[in-house]
Write a protein that holds these residues in place. Sequence first.
Motif, PDB file in Angstrom:
ATOM      1  N   THR A 256      16.694  37.806  62.869  1.00 53.19           N
ATOM      2  CA  THR A 256      16.801  37.175  61.551  1.00 53.19           C
ATOM      3  C   THR A 256      18.223  36.679  61.369  1.00 53.19           C
ATOM      4  O   THR A 256      19.184  37.423  61.581  1.00 53.19           O
ATOM      5  N   LEU A 257      18.348  35.396  60.974  1.00 52.40           N
ATOM      6  CA  LEU A 257      19.680  34.822  60.757  1.00 52.40           C
ATOM      7  C   LEU A 257      20.100  35.015  59.313  1.00 52.40           C
ATOM      8  O   LEU A 257      19.265  35.109  58.413  1.00 52.40           O
ATOM      9  N   GLY A 258      21.389  35.066  59.116  1.00 56.19           N
ATOM     10  CA  GLY A 258      21.917  35.147  57.753  1.00 56.19           C
ATOM     11  C   GLY A 258      23.243  34.421  57.675  1.00 56.19           C
ATOM     12  O   GLY A 258      23.848  34.100  58.703  1.00 56.19           O
ATOM     13  N   VAL A 259      23.689  34.122  56.442  1.00 58.85           N
ATOM     14  CA  VAL A 259      24.986  33.479  56.241  1.00 58.85           C
ATOM     15  C   VAL A 259      25.913  34.518  55.643  1.00 58.85           C
ATOM     16  O   VAL A 259      25.565  35.148  54.636  1.00 58.85           O
ATOM     17  N   SER A 260      27.077  34.721  56.260  1.00 59.05           N
ATOM     18  CA  SER A 260      28.008  35.673  55.654  1.00 59.05           C
ATOM     19  C   SER A 260      29.344  35.003  55.404  1.00 59.05           C
ATOM     20  O   SER A 260      29.707  34.046  56.084  1.00 59.05           O
ATOM     21  N   GLY A 261      30.053  35.491  54.419  1.00 64.00           N
ATOM     22  CA  GLY A 261      31.338  34.903  54.042  1.00 64.00           C
ATOM     23  C   GLY A 261      31.132  33.663  53.191  1.00 64.00           C
ATOM     24  O   GLY A 261      30.005  33.173  53.020  1.00 64.00           O
ATOM     25  N   THR A 262      32.230  33.169  52.616  1.00 72.87           N
ATOM     26  CA  THR A 262      32.151  31.935  51.845  1.00 72.87           C
ATOM     27  C   THR A 262      33.311  31.045  52.262  1.00 72.87           C
ATOM     28  O   THR A 262      34.285  31.508  52.860  1.00 72.87           O
ATOM     29  N   GLY A 263      33.178  29.774  51.914  1.00 65.95           N
ATOM     30  CA  GLY A 263      34.256  28.816  52.159  1.00 65.95           C
ATOM     31  C   GLY A 263      34.661  28.768  53.615  1.00 65.95           C
ATOM     32  O   GLY A 263      33.816  28.718  54.520  1.00 65.95           O
TER      33      GLY A 263
END
Lengths: 479, 297
Positions: A256-263
């Motif tokens: 499962t992919l995810g997005v971590s962090g911002t900017g």
Amino acid sequence: MSIQALDIALSGLDASQTGLDAVSENLANASTPGYIAQTADMASVAGGPGPVGSGAEVSAVSLDNNQALTALAQTTSAQAGYASSLAQVLQDAQSVFNDFPSSSTSATSSSSSTSASGNGLQAQLSAFWSNWATVANSPGSLAARTSLIGSSQTLVDTLHSMSSMLSSSLTSTQALLSQTVSEVNQQLGELASLNVAVLQADASGSGGANALVEQQMALANDLAAEIGATNSTSSTGSMTISAGGVVLVSAGSAATLGVSGTGASTTVTASGGPLSATTVVPVSSGQAAGLLQALTSDLPSWQAALDNVASTLATTVNNQLTAGVYWSPLGSSSATSSPGIAMFASSTGGAVTAASIELNPTIVSDPADIAAGASASTGPLDGSNAQAVSDLAGSTSGADALYQALVGQAGSAVQSAVAAQSVTAQAASSAEAQASASEGVNTNAQLTALLNYQQMYEASGKVIATAASMFSSLLAAVS
Amino acid sequence: MSAVLPATTLAFSGELLGSIDAGEVNAQQLQQQLSTGSAIISPSDDPTGAVDALAAQAASSQASTWATNASDGLSRLGLANSVLNQVLGQISELQQSVQSVSSANFSPAGMAALAQQVQGIGQSILANANTSYEGYALFGGTSGVTEAYSSAGAYLGNNVVPTRTVGPGTQLPAGASGSSVFGSGASGLFGVINQTVADLQAGNTNAVLSTDLPAINSWYDQVQASAAQVGAYYDQMQAALEQAQSTAQTLADQASNITAVNLPKVATELSLQNSTLQSALYALAQVVPPSLLQYLP
């Protein structure tokens, strides 16, 4: 002569029927995207009593897939996905630099004289500097000072709105990335279940295995365009998907992919399935990579450059102002001089950025506090310090020059992204056309095959009729 | 499309659709250029040109600011010039009146009347020296006083001559300080006039002719020199104004040349693009390629 001829003719009938089935399936799917044409592989059957053999059979119905062309099409579509998502995000974001006439504001048709056009930052800066000169010419005029405050406020507002436009570009790009990642997750799951289904179909020998393989290929193509995933198929028909060296699907298990962090620190991570721990996926092509590039590199660097414009503006103007003096109250014969005070400050108390820059409320409430004079000895009508601020317009390291550099930087980035978009799109469509020409359905070829199978069927039928008539004449002779 | 591989209907229509899309994007860009009259609508259209145009716009705006400065200076200098010329006339009137003392025998009453006349002229000159510009004394320097001279003839302003920036690092004087034109105190023009009035009232003809009249004559020459100086400043300022205006115009033209659309060229390209688009559309309409199907029974 034996009964063999009838059996052989029958096998020809069967084989040509299977061939016809393949042709009709192909023609029915001539317009199905990603459909791979099937071919009935004819083979002669050995055996039988004599040296002749025992007829024809369809050894397999194979897919006309072309590994090399498919891989090329996937690679180019990953590059095209990268370029097109990057170009789209940047093109949207560059609307923040509205120094040029936009299509919505209908400008005068022919360019008679200049248009210091648009409401862009450059025009605001020019108006700001020009208003300083007006104060320098009439330091005793409240009107000149008030209109300077007005144009300063407009300048600050413009910086605020540009900064928030860039922030919202960042936010929407982040949302787009999350959306892409969730689509990818769904496809990874589907692919894992297809892997299981293909194995079962092969094991049970039930029909439809080719259709499953085609679905696998279609998903692999989508994944290539989205995250630049590469694939390999094992001899058992199970497809392995990996991106940036990280295996995402292996047999029946999908990560499962995810997005971590911002900017600037945004990353795509993967966990579960074949992975033992959460891993950062170094996505380098595909739409997700284009979004990541905009998120982590281009947009933050524009924002930083815009912040630099704001802080340079604040620093240069404030330094010049604190070197001068102001006389208060304005126009009074008993006015006394005080050392100049800063005009710009940060609303957060920290460093001045495009978002935090604000006017010093003291100056706003009493424009007399603008330090137009050079020193206490030159009197209240000395505007030379205001003129010195106005002269900052021509500074080669000032806010104007920095802003122009930013526009050039952003323009070049968008231009090269758009150029890459059109080049990679062309490469992708040509590779896709090649793959589809090689793997897709060529109507003429199928119709030719149709004629062949039809003739083969008729001929086998003729053999059966002939054999039958031979048997009956033999029987008639015997009886 | 590769010529080696056989064409499939899908590949064929896909390629055509791609070229139609590209053509439409191109046509849209050309139409946008035509409707806005600008070849640069966003920075990416021509990054170098965009930077050049912005820099030229900024420089043009700065030159306009210089032109505004110069024209503000001109109106100050123009007023100062006309005031000084008026003052010159008044001083020569003063000279004639004072000179008349030598020609005739004056009764004490006549002397008193002459003294009154001289005092009147002196007050007119004082009023001129106190000319106000935008609410402040024109000859008061940068001091911000509303009157440059007290009624006793003392200078109230400072000696800083206001300047106007009319070019990069170029500042031109935009006026004259009162003390350099009329002097100050007893030795100043108003001090001399007051002394003359006092001498006339005292009937001291000798002092009037030997001391006061030469002093008045010398102040005439000084004011004349100041007027000539202000006139020269005016000419300089005028030249600077014309130069700044022409610089501003040249830079503005430059900026608009960079962004301006070459109308005939864009119009031709657009019509070419439209015909290409039409032929691509026609080809798409005919995309069902001739196939064997037509020849089978």
